[in-house]
Scaffold this active site. Sequence first.
Site, PDB file in Angstrom:
ATOM      1  N   SER A 129       0.932   3.703   2.270  1.00  0.00           N
ATOM      2  CA  SER A 129       0.964   4.390   3.562  1.00  0.00           C
ATOM      3  C   SER A 129       2.344   4.927   3.922  1.00  0.00           C
ATOM      4  CB  SER A 129       0.470   3.457   4.668  1.00  0.00           C
ATOM      5  OG  SER A 129       1.395   2.407   4.901  1.00  0.00           O
ATOM      6  N   LYS A 161       5.480   0.568   9.371  1.00  0.00           N
ATOM      7  CA  LYS A 161       5.282   1.979   9.705  1.00  0.00           C
ATOM      8  C   LYS A 161       6.577   2.529  10.291  1.00  0.00           C
ATOM      9  CE  LYS A 161       0.817   1.650   8.834  1.00  0.00           C
ATOM     10  NZ  LYS A 161       0.213   2.237   7.619  1.00  0.00           N
ATOM     11  N   SER A 198       0.839  -1.199   0.000  1.00  0.00           N
ATOM     12  CA  SER A 198       0.000   0.000   0.000  1.00  0.00           C
ATOM     13  C   SER A 198       0.874   1.249   0.000  1.00  0.00           C
ATOM     14  CB  SER A 198      -0.913   0.009   1.238  1.00  0.00           C
ATOM     15  OG  SER A 198      -0.153   0.244   2.406  1.00  0.00           O
ATOM     16  N   SER A 205      -2.828   6.737   5.957  1.00  0.00           N
ATOM     17  CA  SER A 205      -2.169   5.674   6.713  1.00  0.00           C
ATOM     18  C   SER A 205      -3.043   5.252   7.872  1.00  0.00           C
ATOM     19  CB  SER A 205      -0.808   6.154   7.232  1.00  0.00           C
ATOM     20  OG  SER A 205      -0.230   5.188   8.094  1.00  0.00           O
TER      21      SER A 205
END
Length: 322
Positions: free
Chosen positions: A129, A184, A127, A287
Amino acid sequence: MPILTAIILAAFVGYGTAWYLGAIEGNFALLLFMATVVTGLYWLAERFIFLPRRRAAADALQQQADQRRADLAAQGITQVDQGDLATARERVLAQPWWLDWTAGLFPVILIVFMLRSFVFEPFKIPSGSMIPTLLVGDLILVNKFTYGLKLPVIHTRLTEGKPVQRGDVVVFRYPPQPSVDYIKRVVGVPGDEVSYLNKQLTVNGQPMPRAVASDFFDESTMEYYKQFDEQLGVKNHRIIVDDRRPGFVAGAFDFQYKDNCRYSVEGVSCKVPEGHYFVMGDNRDNSLDSRFWGFVPDGNIVGKAFFVWMNFGDLKRIGAFN
């Protein structure tokens, strides 16, 4: 054994197919562990049972040929047709298919298992994010020993490594669904007071320094976004912000230690509990991170992401990143 082996191999194929089709929630670490155990048992059986039996059969074949030659020599016959003795021995010594597909694969599977469990593990970015740091399709490596070694599958810590630091990009098991891996950036470590208000990150009352950079063009949306150089501790990285989206957090989950967080129209402030981390994506307005589902327990940390080893759409992406 051939029938049993066919059943075992069919079970592995069935599991993989069901996982691929979305019928079950797969666990690759468990699958690789089971493959290592099963092929290891076959490898031991081959080394100590099946191979000695085949060698004994080949020796018996050779002894029969030698005895026949000796009997003929006793009768004065010295010209003896040996036939296809060498070919017969090769066939007797050859591994059957069911050992070739189990014991024969064990060394390769064991190496992959050890490397993936204790050294480096590959991941694919699914993705956006972490844009602009990581793009969709980046194939990355994750260091599994920086934060200490853990046993695969059960995740029991074996060694103490370096502490997780603010600014580290980490892969972790998603707290609401631990079978899924997320990636992250750590913005808060245990004891930190983290605030993201009006799209400004503050840690322990200190706004994190950031400088305006050139706008980022996202090819997936064909749009430009504001880009900033942000510094967390000694780590300097880039983030993008979408001014069209509001600062408040909509749809936060119920999660452990949610009482440590205060939500407002400006954003969120959280006190990070012991043994946990607060993480965010570099694509701040796109996100799903700690603002929504809470803190990452230390036991969920898989490793530190550090290198893009391939992006088939853009080879220039290959290299280390902050």
